[in-house]
Design an enzyme around this catalytic site. Sequence first.
Site, PDB file in Angstrom:
ATOM      1  N   SER A 126       0.658  -1.124  -0.141  1.00 20.97           N
ATOM      2  CA  SER A 126      -0.160  -0.368   0.105  1.00 20.97           C
ATOM      3  C   SER A 126       0.652   1.515   0.309  1.00 20.97           C
ATOM      4  CB  SER A 126      -0.571   0.171   1.430  1.00 20.97           C
ATOM      5  OG  SER A 126      -1.840  -1.234   1.344  1.00 20.97           O
ATOM      6  N   HIS A 186      -0.637  -2.707  -6.966  1.00 21.33           N
ATOM      7  CA  HIS A 186      -2.063  -2.093  -6.418  1.00 21.33           C
ATOM      8  C   HIS A 186      -3.433  -2.866  -6.237  1.00 21.33           C
ATOM      9  CE1 HIS A 186      -2.515   1.035  -2.223  1.00 21.33           C
ATOM     10  NE2 HIS A 186      -3.526  -0.472  -2.840  1.00 21.33           N
ATOM     11  N   GLU A 224      -3.636   0.402  -9.065  1.00 23.63           N
ATOM     12  CA  GLU A 224      -2.844   1.505  -9.195  1.00 23.63           C
ATOM     13  C   GLU A 224      -1.053   0.913  -9.836  1.00 23.63           C
ATOM     14  OE1 GLU A 224      -1.890   3.229  -5.434  1.00 23.63           O
ATOM     15  OE2 GLU A 224      -1.661   5.129  -6.545  1.00 23.63           O
ATOM     16  N   ASN A 256      -3.072   5.825  -1.446  1.00 29.76           N
ATOM     17  CA  ASN A 256      -2.871   5.832   0.241  1.00 29.76           C
ATOM     18  C   ASN A 256      -2.051   7.151   0.352  1.00 29.76           C
ATOM     19  OD1 ASN A 256      -4.113   4.425   1.377  1.00 29.76           O
ATOM     20  ND2 ASN A 256      -2.281   2.993   0.422  1.00 29.76           N
TER      21      ASN A 256
HETATM   22  P1  NAD Z   1      -3.433  -9.473   5.784  1.00 31.93           P
HETATM   23  O1  NAD Z   1      -3.377  -9.318   7.774  1.00 31.93           O
HETATM   24  O2  NAD Z   1      -4.886  -9.505   5.766  1.00 31.93           O
HETATM   25  O3  NAD Z   1      -3.037 -10.595   5.319  1.00 31.93           O
HETATM   26  C1  NAD Z   1      -1.535 -11.312   5.354  1.00 31.93           C
HETATM   27  C2  NAD Z   1      -0.894 -12.391   4.873  1.00 31.93           C
HETATM   28  O4  NAD Z   1       0.269 -12.788   4.453  1.00 31.93           O
HETATM   29  C3  NAD Z   1      -1.306 -13.273   6.211  1.00 31.93           C
HETATM   30  O5  NAD Z   1      -2.182 -14.258   5.766  1.00 31.93           O
HETATM   31  C4  NAD Z   1       0.202 -13.742   6.685  1.00 31.93           C
HETATM   32  O6  NAD Z   1      -0.178 -14.955   6.867  1.00 31.93           O
HETATM   33  C5  NAD Z   1       0.505 -13.786   5.703  1.00 31.93           C
HETATM   34  N1  NAD Z   1       2.198 -13.505   6.072  1.00 31.93           N
HETATM   35  C6  NAD Z   1       3.045 -13.116   6.692  1.00 31.93           C
HETATM   36  N2  NAD Z   1       4.240 -13.262   6.592  1.00 31.93           N
HETATM   37  C7  NAD Z   1       3.991 -14.275   4.898  1.00 31.93           C
HETATM   38  C8  NAD Z   1       5.290 -14.261   4.663  1.00 31.93           C
HETATM   39  N3  NAD Z   1       6.980 -14.818   5.243  1.00 31.93           N
HETATM   40  N4  NAD Z   1       4.944 -15.810   3.283  1.00 31.93           N
HETATM   41  C9  NAD Z   1       3.812 -15.698   3.175  1.00 31.93           C
HETATM   42  N5  NAD Z   1       2.994 -15.473   3.924  1.00 31.93           N
HETATM   43  C10 NAD Z   1       2.802 -14.622   4.595  1.00 31.93           C
HETATM   44  O7  NAD Z   1      -3.080  -7.914   5.105  1.00 31.93           O
HETATM   45  P2  NAD Z   1      -3.726  -7.765   3.941  1.00 31.93           P
HETATM   46  O8  NAD Z   1      -4.384  -6.498   4.129  1.00 31.93           O
HETATM   47  O9  NAD Z   1      -4.261  -8.936   2.937  1.00 31.93           O
HETATM   48  O10 NAD Z   1      -2.058  -6.808   3.823  1.00 31.93           O
HETATM   49  C11 NAD Z   1      -1.646  -7.271   2.337  1.00 31.93           C
HETATM   50  C12 NAD Z   1      -0.261  -6.409   1.590  1.00 31.93           C
HETATM   51  O11 NAD Z   1      -2.182  -5.667   0.844  1.00 31.93           O
HETATM   52  C13 NAD Z   1      -0.089  -5.232   2.729  1.00 31.93           C
HETATM   53  O12 NAD Z   1       1.340  -5.004   1.919  1.00 31.93           O
HETATM   54  C14 NAD Z   1      -1.019  -3.908   2.670  1.00 31.93           C
HETATM   55  O13 NAD Z   1      -0.536  -2.880   2.858  1.00 31.93           O
HETATM   56  C15 NAD Z   1      -1.343  -4.461   0.763  1.00 31.93           C
HETATM   57  N6  NAD Z   1      -3.492  -3.470   0.399  1.00 31.93           N
HETATM   58  C16 NAD Z   1      -3.762  -3.672   1.817  1.00 31.93           C
HETATM   59  C17 NAD Z   1      -5.305  -3.230   1.394  1.00 31.93           C
HETATM   60  C18 NAD Z   1      -6.440  -3.333   2.602  1.00 31.93           C
HETATM   61  O14 NAD Z   1      -7.058  -3.330   2.176  1.00 31.93           O
HETATM   62  N7  NAD Z   1      -6.289  -3.690   3.807  1.00 31.93           N
HETATM   63  C19 NAD Z   1      -5.645  -2.738   0.242  1.00 31.93           C
HETATM   64  C20 NAD Z   1      -4.730  -2.640  -0.854  1.00 31.93           C
HETATM   65  C21 NAD Z   1      -3.026  -3.333  -0.424  1.00 31.93           C
END
Ligand code: NAD
Length: 308
Positions: A122, A143, A155, A193
Amino acid sequence: MIESGANVAVIGAGTMGNGIAHVFAQRGYKVTLIDVSADQLEKAVATIGKNLDRMVAKEIIRKELKEAAIKNITTSTSIAEGVKNALLVVEAATENLDLKLKIFQQMDAAAPAGCILSTNTSSISIAKMAAVTSRPELVIGMHFMNPVPVMKLVEIINHPGTSKEVTDNIVSLSKDLGKVPCVVNDFPGFISNRILMPMINEAIYCLHEGVAGVTEIDTIMKLGMAHPMGPLQLADLIGLDVCLSIMNVLLDGFNNPKYTPCPMLVEMVKNGKLGAKSGEGFYVHKAGSKELVVSDLTVQATPSGQNS
Ligand code: NAD
């Protein structure tokens, strides 16, 4: 060009990873969904199934397409195994720089030569992730927005070393997924963001300082600014831990105190109140219910300078 039928790996099966796997699988790509947690992988596949069922019920897709999409997904708890045949990897693990650098090194070591390494971060610098690989020209930000199957935007973030061919490839692939790509440059928080997160943080400050309650803040932004969802409701959907990480990336990246995360956000994350994914944030989230119930945690503070 990467086209339907190609092998794609998605790393991280949380909020975003399951949505990203869903859209690729629905368009006919062969997806390997990877997570350190086998439980999380099981939950993610169940969520994808439920979301596809909802699409069938609403007659957006046919039942056969749902079945084909589910067949397109396999899971793995090993990055080395999961990426070994991929033409593209989308990293969607927890928003943490050190973790992402480690994952990029693992992806680079195991993915075939020529495989594009993308990240759904993000806010974190794409150039920093590219720098730990042997193929910086093949590294790019992809993104997606939450919820991925619904939101149209991708994005796309070029760092200074991303090759034009890779950008063109990812633009064309995003269109093939039914998305609208927008290409931007690699600055903290990119566009989405850098603009959204200070607004959410300011909404939390308004609550923290007692300017208004949760319902009032969200209603004012929905009805007054025509936002489909209030900023506090959106923060719960994104995940308060993700919001905090992004504010910290903006604060460090621009070295400007205007990006200081609100103490209330810091406290809620410390207490495990992460929004929808933990069941409570500014609202209480019950599985299957869309009712907006304000959490007791967020009782409006007494405005400073006023007697209660
Ligand atoms: P989340 O916490 O829901 O999920 C993260 C996942 O990553 C978990 O299931 C965890 O077990 C896994 N993980 C951690 N370490 C790992 C590893 N070494 N190998 C494999 N898997 C691993 O997080 P999210 O909200 O899905 O966010 C994920 C990414 O997407 C982040 O970079 C976040 O900034 C980005 N993002 C989030 C949103 C949102 O609205 N939540 C929107 C756009 C982008």
